[in-house]
Design a protein around this motif. Structure first.
Motif, PDB file in Angstrom:
ATOM      1  N   ALA A 184      24.537 -27.592  29.474  1.00  0.00           N
ATOM      2  CA  ALA A 184      23.969 -26.886  28.324  1.00  0.00           C
ATOM      3  C   ALA A 184      23.622 -25.443  28.691  1.00  0.00           C
ATOM      4  CB  ALA A 184      22.732 -27.626  27.810  1.00  0.00           C
ATOM      5  N   ASN A 185      23.076 -25.243  29.881  1.00  0.00           N
ATOM      6  CA  ASN A 185      22.725 -23.894  30.312  1.00  0.00           C
ATOM      7  C   ASN A 185      23.963 -23.038  30.533  1.00  0.00           C
ATOM      8  OD1 ASN A 185      19.974 -24.159  30.178  1.00  0.00           O
ATOM      9  ND2 ASN A 185      19.754 -24.850  32.276  1.00  0.00           N
ATOM     10  N   ALA A 186      25.022 -23.642  31.038  1.00  0.00           N
ATOM     11  CA  ALA A 186      26.266 -22.892  31.206  1.00  0.00           C
ATOM     12  C   ALA A 186      26.806 -22.450  29.844  1.00  0.00           C
ATOM     13  CB  ALA A 186      27.296 -23.754  31.934  1.00  0.00           C
ATOM     14  N   ARG A 187      26.677 -23.324  28.853  1.00  0.00           N
ATOM     15  CA  ARG A 187      27.133 -22.974  27.497  1.00  0.00           C
ATOM     16  C   ARG A 187      26.278 -21.843  26.922  1.00  0.00           C
ATOM     17  NH1 ARG A 187      29.796 -21.601  24.042  1.00  0.00           N
ATOM     18  NH2 ARG A 187      30.531 -22.665  22.181  1.00  0.00           N
ATOM     19  N   LEU A 188      24.976 -21.907  27.147  1.00  0.00           N
ATOM     20  CA  LEU A 188      24.093 -20.844  26.678  1.00  0.00           C
ATOM     21  C   LEU A 188      24.402 -19.520  27.367  1.00  0.00           C
ATOM     22  CD1 LEU A 188      20.757 -22.867  26.503  1.00  0.00           C
ATOM     23  CD2 LEU A 188      21.919 -21.805  24.555  1.00  0.00           C
ATOM     24  N   ALA A 189      24.756 -19.595  28.645  1.00  0.00           N
ATOM     25  CA  ALA A 189      25.117 -18.376  29.364  1.00  0.00           C
ATOM     26  C   ALA A 189      26.376 -17.749  28.772  1.00  0.00           C
ATOM     27  CB  ALA A 189      25.322 -18.683  30.846  1.00  0.00           C
ATOM     28  N   GLN A 190      27.323 -18.580  28.376  1.00  0.00           N
ATOM     29  CA  GLN A 190      28.527 -18.063  27.740  1.00  0.00           C
ATOM     30  C   GLN A 190      28.198 -17.382  26.411  1.00  0.00           C
ATOM     31  OE1 GLN A 190      30.906 -21.599  27.518  1.00  0.00           O
ATOM     32  NE2 GLN A 190      31.793 -21.331  29.552  1.00  0.00           N
ATOM     33  N   LEU A 191      27.267 -17.987  25.670  1.00  0.00           N
ATOM     34  CA  LEU A 191      26.870 -17.405  24.386  1.00  0.00           C
ATOM     35  C   LEU A 191      26.200 -16.047  24.569  1.00  0.00           C
ATOM     36  CD1 LEU A 191      25.438 -20.439  22.375  1.00  0.00           C
ATOM     37  CD2 LEU A 191      27.612 -19.253  22.021  1.00  0.00           C
ATOM     38  N   ALA A 192      25.487 -15.878  25.689  1.00  0.00           N
ATOM     39  CA  ALA A 192      24.827 -14.600  25.939  1.00  0.00           C
ATOM     40  C   ALA A 192      25.843 -13.487  26.135  1.00  0.00           C
ATOM     41  CB  ALA A 192      23.929 -14.703  27.171  1.00  0.00           C
ATOM     42  N   VAL A 193      27.015 -13.857  26.633  1.00  0.00           N
ATOM     43  CA  VAL A 193      28.066 -12.861  26.859  1.00  0.00           C
ATOM     44  C   VAL A 193      28.977 -12.749  25.640  1.00  0.00           C
ATOM     45  CG1 VAL A 193      30.028 -12.248  28.328  1.00  0.00           C
ATOM     46  CG2 VAL A 193      28.019 -13.337  29.327  1.00  0.00           C
ATOM     47  N   ARG A 194      29.295 -13.911  25.023  1.00  0.00           N
ATOM     48  CA  ARG A 194      30.191 -13.929  23.862  1.00  0.00           C
ATOM     49  C   ARG A 194      29.538 -14.720  22.741  1.00  0.00           C
ATOM     50  NH1 ARG A 194      33.609 -14.769  28.280  1.00  0.00           N
ATOM     51  NH2 ARG A 194      33.497 -17.025  28.004  1.00  0.00           N
ATOM     52  N   GLU A 196      28.600 -16.507  19.283  1.00  0.00           N
ATOM     53  CA  GLU A 196      29.427 -17.106  18.244  1.00  0.00           C
ATOM     54  C   GLU A 196      28.542 -17.952  17.339  1.00  0.00           C
ATOM     55  OE1 GLU A 196      31.830 -20.662  19.542  1.00  0.00           O
ATOM     56  OE2 GLU A 196      31.338 -19.863  21.531  1.00  0.00           O
ATOM     57  N   GLY A 197      29.055 -18.265  16.156  1.00  0.00           N
ATOM     58  CA  GLY A 197      28.341 -19.137  15.240  1.00  0.00           C
ATOM     59  C   GLY A 197      27.209 -18.445  14.512  1.00  0.00           C
ATOM     60  N   GLY A 198      26.590 -19.193  13.601  1.00  0.00           N
ATOM     61  CA  GLY A 198      25.486 -18.687  12.810  1.00  0.00           C
ATOM     62  C   GLY A 198      24.145 -18.990  13.438  1.00  0.00           C
ATOM     63  N   PRO A 199      23.057 -18.875  12.641  1.00  0.00           N
ATOM     64  CA  PRO A 199      21.705 -19.040  13.192  1.00  0.00           C
ATOM     65  C   PRO A 199      21.410 -20.446  13.693  1.00  0.00           C
ATOM     66  CG  PRO A 199      21.660 -18.844  10.790  1.00  0.00           C
ATOM     67  CD  PRO A 199      23.044 -18.491  11.211  1.00  0.00           C
ATOM     68  N   ASN A 200      22.153 -21.443  13.203  1.00  0.00           N
ATOM     69  CA  ASN A 200      21.911 -22.830  13.618  1.00  0.00           C
ATOM     70  C   ASN A 200      22.902 -23.314  14.663  1.00  0.00           C
ATOM     71  OD1 ASN A 200      19.697 -23.235  11.828  1.00  0.00           O
ATOM     72  ND2 ASN A 200      21.149 -23.503  10.139  1.00  0.00           N
ATOM     73  N   ALA A 205      25.322 -27.158  18.053  1.00  0.00           N
ATOM     74  CA  ALA A 205      26.386 -27.292  19.052  1.00  0.00           C
ATOM     75  C   ALA A 205      25.875 -27.600  20.450  1.00  0.00           C
ATOM     76  CB  ALA A 205      27.217 -26.004  19.091  1.00  0.00           C
ATOM     77  N   ILE A 206      24.587 -27.335  20.718  1.00  0.00           N
ATOM     78  CA  ILE A 206      24.079 -27.525  22.080  1.00  0.00           C
ATOM     79  C   ILE A 206      22.882 -28.475  22.102  1.00  0.00           C
ATOM     80  CG2 ILE A 206      23.111 -26.384  24.118  1.00  0.00           C
ATOM     81  CD1 ILE A 206      24.714 -23.899  23.370  1.00  0.00           C
TER      82      ILE A 206
END
Length: 245
Positions: A184-194, A196-200, A205-206
């Motif tokens: 989950a943290n790896a996915r959050l790290a990816q989101l910090a760089v790229r 995606e998605g809306g406010p929810n 997704a995580i």
């Protein structure tokens, strides 16, 4: 769970230099790999506590030695990621060798390689980590971008007495919680760089899928204990929901 020894590895997150934004996701993924390697080693040690095998050097030869080799490879990839993104390649080779904690002592008072800055979330065994022992030093010492991390309730300290015959299985399930949080943290790290998605997006997704996985693990822990004692305890499903740091 059950008096098994656990590996005690040097801190990696806290020893990293500033990580360029372009290397954030790659470094976070490699740190998650360190989590998984420690979780696998601890699961093997938990099995040995229930069913001993080998001679006096078995743990060194079959667990600590291979773990060091895997860590060398991961640490090298971390250094390469940083250098490719324009940072100065760090020398992390001194962080590869792990030792052992005494049985029942937890996975290093200061935390090992993986953690979410969650002040002892599922672990109580590692100064500041999630499921314990293998998680414990915050987000790369604050050097990996502005990624959020999951903050999950303590599980290890809430399991209660675990029969020796169930120790290996319960330890394996606790390690599953470690791996789920690392992913989950790896996915959050990816989101910090790229992003995606809306406010929810993060909830849907995580955090939502993470809760479902944790519910399954908590149910299996109760089943493992019940098979030995003859009375299945109520699973602590209140520990399934995680938030964000």
């Amino acid at each position: 769970a059950g008096g098994a020894q656990t590996v005690n590895c040097p801190d990696v997150r806290g020893q990293l230099p500033a990580v360029p934004a372009g290397a954030t996701a790659g470094v976070q993924q490699e740190l998650a790999n360190l989590d998984r390697e420690i979780a696998a080693a601890n699961a093997r040690l938990a099995q040995l506590a229930v069913k001993p095998e080998g001679g006096p050097n078995f743990v060194n030869n079959a667990i600590l030695g291979p773990l060091r080799s895997k860590r060398i490879a991961v640490l090298d990839r971390i250094a390469i990621n940083i250098a490719r993104a324009g940072g100065q390649r760090p020398d992390l080779s001194g962080l590869a060798t792990c030792g052992l904690n005494a049985a029942g002592a937890g996975n290093a008072a200061g935390g090992n390689n993986a953690g979410n800055g969650n002040t002892g979330n599922n672990g109580g065994n590692a100064g500041a980590g999630n499921n314990g022992g293998n998680a414990g030093n915050g987000n790369t010492g604050g050097n990996v971008g502005v990624a959020q991390t999951v903050n999950c309730p303590n599980v290890r300290n809430q399991v209660g007495a675990v029969p020796a015959a169930a120790a290996g299985q319960v330890q394996g399930e606790l390690n599953q919680l470690d791996q789920q949080i690392a992913e989950a943290n790896a996915r959050l790290a990816q989101l910090a760089v790229r992003p995606e998605g809306g406010p929810n997006f993060v909830n849907n997704a995580i955090l939502g899928p993470l809760k479902d996985k944790r519910v399954a693990v908590l149910n299996r822990i109760a089943t493992d204990i019940g098979r030995v004692t003859g009375q299945r305890p109520d699973p602590r499903l209140d520990l399934a929901t995680c938030g964000l740091n």
